[in-house]
Design a protein around this motif. Structure first.
Motif, PDB file in Angstrom:
ATOM      1  N   MET A 179       4.126  10.979   1.655  1.00 49.48           N
ATOM      2  CA  MET A 179       3.746  10.814   3.072  1.00 49.48           C
ATOM      3  C   MET A 179       4.522  11.801   3.936  1.00 49.48           C
ATOM      4  SD  MET A 179       3.120   6.864   4.144  1.00 49.48           S
ATOM      5  CE  MET A 179       4.350   6.051   3.173  1.00 49.48           C
ATOM      6  N   GLU A 214       1.907   2.265  -8.572  1.00 46.77           N
ATOM      7  CA  GLU A 214       1.675   1.874  -7.184  1.00 46.77           C
ATOM      8  C   GLU A 214       0.597   2.761  -6.591  1.00 46.77           C
ATOM      9  OE1 GLU A 214       4.783   1.001  -4.409  1.00 46.77           O
ATOM     10  OE2 GLU A 214       6.207   0.629  -6.035  1.00 46.77           O
ATOM     11  N   LEU A 216      -1.410   4.004  -2.797  1.00 56.37           N
ATOM     12  CA  LEU A 216      -1.261   4.094  -1.345  1.00 56.37           C
ATOM     13  C   LEU A 216      -2.456   4.838  -0.759  1.00 56.37           C
ATOM     14  CD1 LEU A 216       0.706   3.961   1.235  1.00 56.37           C
ATOM     15  CD2 LEU A 216       1.318   6.308   0.606  1.00 56.37           C
ATOM     16  N   VAL A 290       0.283  -1.350   4.886  1.00 56.46           N
ATOM     17  CA  VAL A 290       1.570  -0.655   5.011  1.00 56.46           C
ATOM     18  C   VAL A 290       2.233  -1.034   6.345  1.00 56.46           C
ATOM     19  CG1 VAL A 290       2.742   1.584   5.065  1.00 56.46           C
ATOM     20  CG2 VAL A 290       0.722   1.258   3.601  1.00 56.46           C
TER      21      VAL A 290
HETATM   22  C1  2NL Z   1       4.429  -5.677  -7.060  1.00 53.99           C
HETATM   23  C2  2NL Z   1       4.243  -5.357  -5.645  1.00 53.99           C
HETATM   24  C3  2NL Z   1       3.861  -3.610  -4.117  1.00 53.99           C
HETATM   25  C4  2NL Z   1       3.787  -1.825  -2.549  1.00 53.99           C
HETATM   26  C5  2NL Z   1       4.115  -2.318  -3.787  1.00 53.99           C
HETATM   27  C6  2NL Z   1       4.160   0.086  -1.066  1.00 53.99           C
HETATM   28  C7  2NL Z   1       4.502   1.405  -1.008  1.00 53.99           C
HETATM   29  C8  2NL Z   1       4.584   2.032   0.204  1.00 53.99           C
HETATM   30  C9  2NL Z   1       4.322   1.365   1.345  1.00 53.99           C
HETATM   31  C10 2NL Z   1       3.977   0.054   1.229  1.00 53.99           C
HETATM   32 CL1  2NL Z   1       5.028   3.662   0.267  1.00 53.99          CL
HETATM   33  N1  2NL Z   1       3.907  -0.566   0.055  1.00 53.99           N
HETATM   34  N2  2NL Z   1       4.081  -0.528  -2.275  1.00 53.99           N
HETATM   35  C11 2NL Z   1       3.169  -2.673  -1.624  1.00 53.99           C
HETATM   36  C12 2NL Z   1       2.931  -3.988  -1.975  1.00 53.99           C
HETATM   37  C13 2NL Z   1       3.269  -4.470  -3.224  1.00 53.99           C
HETATM   38  O1  2NL Z   1       4.219  -4.009  -5.366  1.00 53.99           O
HETATM   39  O2  2NL Z   1       4.322  -6.781  -7.444  1.00 53.99           O
HETATM   40  N3  2NL Z   1       4.706  -4.679  -7.881  1.00 53.99           N
HETATM   41  C14 2NL Z   1       4.883  -4.847  -9.263  1.00 53.99           C
END
Ligand code: 2NL
Length: 344
Positions: A179, A214, A216, A290
């Motif tokens: 980003m 992940e 985005l 986000v």
């Molecule tokens: C889980 C949950 C998540 C994200 C990861 C993320 C990354 C950015 C901004 C916002 Cl740069 N969010 N990542 C968001 C929600 C959940 O992972 O259980 N992972 C194993």
């Protein structure tokens, strides 16, 4: 003299016939055609002949010489061919014999699952991005709305290299870095696979090192319904078109609102069984919109841009798809386990 020449010719042809090696033939050639041979001798004695006889004897001598020469050449070719045939027979290979088996390796099941998930998201317009496993505190935590004394850091206790550097606890820092590179300009549409680390006691369902993917998507007017649509398409592609998803409210520091994503149970079809603990649903992802702070930290105007993000554990996706009961199988390199994932 002509008679003598004819006799010599006959003798030579007989010897050529009897010669059974190239070497023997060469001896015949030296014997009859060499400088000290009988034909040369006859030619040398021609001075004594009359002018009438001389050309006749000369011609005959040449004829005989040529005949011997020709016969030697023909016989040489014959012998060489026989030798070649014998050599080929000795060296012949039976191409119908079965070959030696070459042991083939295979992709590690986690690699295969990562690649399969990447392919699905590439099909949905995402790009695959990777980044460092040793991260700064800033990208791993602060840029994701986890300031130094935030209680959520405890859940992600990790391995520190220095006070300020650690083994990343999630792949989100790759997304924060990406980003930042876009300098406030969307869209950013990426998935980030890779190894992550957390201080944990290893057992059948926990590992201090595991893999995550992940995703985005940041752009103008990205909504929760976009998140739901993308995740539904992904889950149906990965688990099968008969599966469905549901979202439950949850909390992550980097998303607001946040959800847990469940997939309908593939064993009982949603009726409830041991695998889904009688709920009909299996939790597979965390996700959300986000958090504005995360957008701003990485240079995006949160009034202009919005985005969704999600994260999943690769091991969990592999366990569920292949019915594996212990996460440790992925790391112990037991060939009997790994061989089951060989594909043609
Ligand atoms: C889980 C949950 C998540 C994200 C990861 C993320 C990354 C950015 C901004 C916002 Cl740069 N969010 N990542 C968001 C929600 C959940 O992972 O259980 N992972 C194993």
């Amino acid at each position: 003299m002509i008679e003598r020449l004819q006799e010599l010719g006959k003798e030579a042809l007989q010897e050529i016939k009897e010669a059974d090696t190239v070497k023997a033939l060469d001896n015949v050639r030296v014997k009859y055609l060499g400088k000290k041979g009988p034909i040369t001798e006859v030619l040398r004695g021609m001075g004594k002949l009359s002018a009438e006889e001389r050309p006749k004897v000369g011609q005959k001598a040449n004829e005989i010489r040529e005949e011997i020469q020709k016969n030697i050449e023909a016989k040489t070719a014959e012998l060489e061919e026989i030798a070649l045939k014998e050599k080929l027979k000795e060296e012949s290979i039976d191409v119908t014999l079965p070959g030696k088996e070459i042991k083939r390796g295979a992709r590690h099941p986690l690699t295969a699952v990562v690649e399969e998930i990447e392919d699905i998201f590439i099909g949905l317009g995402f790009q695959v991005t990777e980044g460092p496993e040793v991260e700064t505190d800033y990208y791993n935590f602060e840029a994701l709305n986890l300031p130094p004394d935030h209680p959520a850091r405890d859940m992600q206790d990790s391995f520190y290299v220095t006070n300020d550097m650690l083994l990343r606890t999630q792949t989100s820092p790759v997304q924060a870095r990406t980003m930042e590179k876009h300098k406030g300009q969307g869209p950013v549409k990426i998935v980030c696979p890779g190894k992550v680390y957390r201080r944990d006691d290893d057992d059948a369902t926990h590992s201090h090192q595991f893999m995550q993917i992940e995703g985005l998507y940041v752009d103008k007017n990205v909504r929760m319904s976009d998140l739901k649509g993308i995740l539904e398409a992904f889950v149906k592609k990965y688990f099968g078109p008969e599966r469905s998803i549901r979202l439950r409210p949850s909390f992550f520091p980097f998303t607001e609102p946040s959800v847990e994503v469940d997939v309908s149970c593939g064993i009982c079809g949603g009726k409830g069984c041991r695998v889904c603990k009688n709920s009909g649903w299996i939790e597979v992802l965390g996700a959300g919109m986000v958090h504005p702070n995360v957008l701003e930290f990485s240079g995006f105007d949160s009034n202009e841009y919005s985005g969704f993000a999600f994260g999943m554990g690769v091991e969990r996706f592999a366990l569920l798809k292949y019915g594996i009961d212990d996460i440790r199988h992925f790391y112990t390199n037991d060939i009997r386990f790994l061989e089951q994932f060989k594909r043609a």
